[in-house]
Design an enzyme around this catalytic site. Sequence first.
Site, PDB file in Angstrom:
ATOM      1  N   ASP A  31       7.046  -5.460  -1.862  1.00  0.00           N
ATOM      2  CA  ASP A  31       6.245  -4.434  -2.521  1.00  0.00           C
ATOM      3  C   ASP A  31       5.136  -5.098  -3.338  1.00  0.00           C
ATOM      4  OD1 ASP A  31       5.393  -2.038  -3.492  1.00  0.00           O
ATOM      5  OD2 ASP A  31       7.260  -1.459  -4.446  1.00  0.00           O
ATOM      6  N   ASP A  32       3.896  -4.994  -2.879  1.00  0.00           N
ATOM      7  CA  ASP A  32       2.717  -5.540  -3.566  1.00  0.00           C
ATOM      8  C   ASP A  32       2.624  -7.062  -3.486  1.00  0.00           C
ATOM      9  OD1 ASP A  32       2.311  -2.924  -4.294  1.00  0.00           O
ATOM     10  OD2 ASP A  32       2.219  -3.278  -6.452  1.00  0.00           O
ATOM     11  N   CYS A  72       1.524   2.266  -1.316  1.00  0.00           N
ATOM     12  CA  CYS A  72       2.867   2.108  -0.770  1.00  0.00           C
ATOM     13  C   CYS A  72       3.564   3.299  -0.130  1.00  0.00           C
ATOM     14  CB  CYS A  72       3.784   1.495  -1.823  1.00  0.00           C
ATOM     15  SG  CYS A  72       3.718   2.286  -3.424  1.00  0.00           S
ATOM     16  N   HIS A 128      10.662   6.041  -1.464  1.00  0.00           N
ATOM     17  CA  HIS A 128       9.289   6.457  -1.772  1.00  0.00           C
ATOM     18  C   HIS A 128       8.639   7.321  -0.695  1.00  0.00           C
ATOM     19  CE1 HIS A 128       5.657   5.130  -4.453  1.00  0.00           C
ATOM     20  NE2 HIS A 128       5.914   6.432  -4.510  1.00  0.00           N
ATOM     21  N   SER A 181       9.042   3.993  -6.583  1.00  0.00           N
ATOM     22  CA  SER A 181       8.780   2.704  -7.217  1.00  0.00           C
ATOM     23  C   SER A 181       9.663   2.523  -8.441  1.00  0.00           C
ATOM     24  CB  SER A 181       7.305   2.603  -7.632  1.00  0.00           C
ATOM     25  OG  SER A 181       6.473   2.604  -6.498  1.00  0.00           O
ATOM     26  N   HIS A 255       6.367  -5.636  -7.270  1.00  0.00           N
ATOM     27  CA  HIS A 255       5.718  -4.479  -7.903  1.00  0.00           C
ATOM     28  C   HIS A 255       6.157  -4.356  -9.366  1.00  0.00           C
ATOM     29  CE1 HIS A 255       4.944  -0.166  -8.637  1.00  0.00           C
ATOM     30  NE2 HIS A 255       4.267  -0.102  -7.504  1.00  0.00           N
ATOM     31  N   ASP A 307       4.026  -4.206   1.845  1.00  0.00           N
ATOM     32  CA  ASP A 307       3.522  -2.846   2.025  1.00  0.00           C
ATOM     33  C   ASP A 307       2.029  -2.716   1.755  1.00  0.00           C
ATOM     34  OD1 ASP A 307       3.630  -3.166  -0.725  1.00  0.00           O
ATOM     35  OD2 ASP A 307       4.409  -1.170  -1.118  1.00  0.00           O
ATOM     36  N   ASN A 308       1.447  -3.670   1.052  1.00  0.00           N
ATOM     37  CA  ASN A 308       0.005  -3.716   0.791  1.00  0.00           C
ATOM     38  C   ASN A 308      -0.299  -5.018   0.069  1.00  0.00           C
ATOM     39  OD1 ASN A 308       1.043  -1.134  -1.282  1.00  0.00           O
ATOM     40  ND2 ASN A 308       0.398  -3.059  -2.220  1.00  0.00           N
ATOM     41  N   LYS A 334      -4.672  -4.655  -3.691  1.00  0.00           N
ATOM     42  CA  LYS A 334      -3.981  -3.377  -3.518  1.00  0.00           C
ATOM     43  C   LYS A 334      -4.921  -2.205  -3.792  1.00  0.00           C
ATOM     44  CE  LYS A 334      -0.217  -0.555  -5.383  1.00  0.00           C
ATOM     45  NZ  LYS A 334       0.980  -0.503  -6.253  1.00  0.00           N
TER      46      LYS A 334
END
Length: 486
Positions: A31-32, A72, A128, A181, A255, A307-308, A334
């Site tokens: 995540d991130d 996300c 999410h 998140s 994240h 995810d990004n 992001k």
Amino acid sequence: MRPLPSLCALLCLLGATLAAERPNILLILADDQGYGDVGAYNPASKIPTPHLDRLAAEGLRFTDGHTTSGVCTPSRYSPLTGRYHWRTRLQSGVLNGWSPPLIAPERLTLAGMLKAQGYRTACFGKWHLGMDWPTHGGAPVKTDDATDPADGVIGRFDYTRPIKDGPVDHGFETFFGISASLDMPPFAWIQDRRTTELPTATKKWLRTGPAGPKFEAIDVLPTLTDKVCAYVAERAADAKAGRPFFAYVPLPAPHTPIVPTKEWQGKSGLNPYADFVRQVDAEVGRMLATLEREGLARDTLVIFTSDNGCSPAADIDELIAKGHRPCGPLRGHKADLFEGGHRVPFLVRWPATVSPGVATQLVSQVDFLATFAALTGATLPANAGEDSISFLPVLRDRATPSPRTQLVSQSINGSFAYREGDWKLALCRGSGGWSAPKPGSAEEAKLPEFQLYDLAQDLGETRNLFPSEPERAAKMRAALEALIAR
């Protein structure tokens, strides 16, 4: 009454060939985590990632792998459904912890397809994608605004009743994780359809909301790894006997809230985000070690991706000042339409079939459904995976040209970009996200209407060729509009 396409889908899948390969599948979605936050992608990285680097050395490292969005929720919808997220109600932004479900009840998912192929399926981590949370009096929740969860009416939810339309209603036999998140309430563990404890406390991690009394953000990442490792060990005997598993692991890290455990605090020598990236690497290492200990490594397809791109919450300027570029050579981060928003680490290891190396072919996470269907011999029905293209031929032979020649990306504000080969057309003046030039800024207003880049010559997106290539841009825009209308 629910529609019946899902039954038709199951019949198609059950009729697939028995000669297909059936590896276990471990799909890890960070995540991130930025493109440059994995050492194998960034020779100048200041953050050691030995376990991810080993995964890259033992597998295939895609250098042109993408999410479908710079944020996300959309980049979770596309991998699980093989369908672009903007074909749903979600045209910009993300969902919150109490949002209604985004995946339609009849929509075939990655988990549902593999379950029909005889796989055991499990999800551990950050969902999410919305859930049907029970409310007092049955009033529906309509908001998707992450800044004002559930219209601010936190007390409307009845946590004593089961949750509907979550992971276990979309192909997963079991789920353990959080609704959204880690900085979005409710702060509570969910096991299948229920919270593991009633969220009777109030806690804050960036946002304030109801929380389980024992729930602590710092415990979430290691707890999820514990659950994944236990699941792999539990399924090992069946996997060796021909009943493989699919474990989807959407991590909540790195994240925000950036909460490395005590063991990792200060270990990077850079900042807490870098510490958290090091912990993510270690948690992946624990999962890989479990596969090896259980004798499953050779016959397990492991994918690690993100995810990004890296979030500004990492304090990107501080990291760059200390010699680390979390997005590597890419522009933006992001939320952006620039490559730093959606070009991500994309590692695939499957010792029984995939030869180690580097793959430059264009691939996307939206392609997982078609790829895993081809892998297992499933036939997807016409109303499933509409935007998914199998990259299995590339896994078998990395010299194979990419089956994907075009790709659509989107930023947090809903701006579109279209890839056609090495060319990228962005239908906005600036980033479409959080980096400069920001949407609506005076800087952005001075720029050309669109952006056109030749990524083969200009990966950093420094030279906008739109003014000198209007004909190419017009053709690409027409192709994008046709794809959207399809």
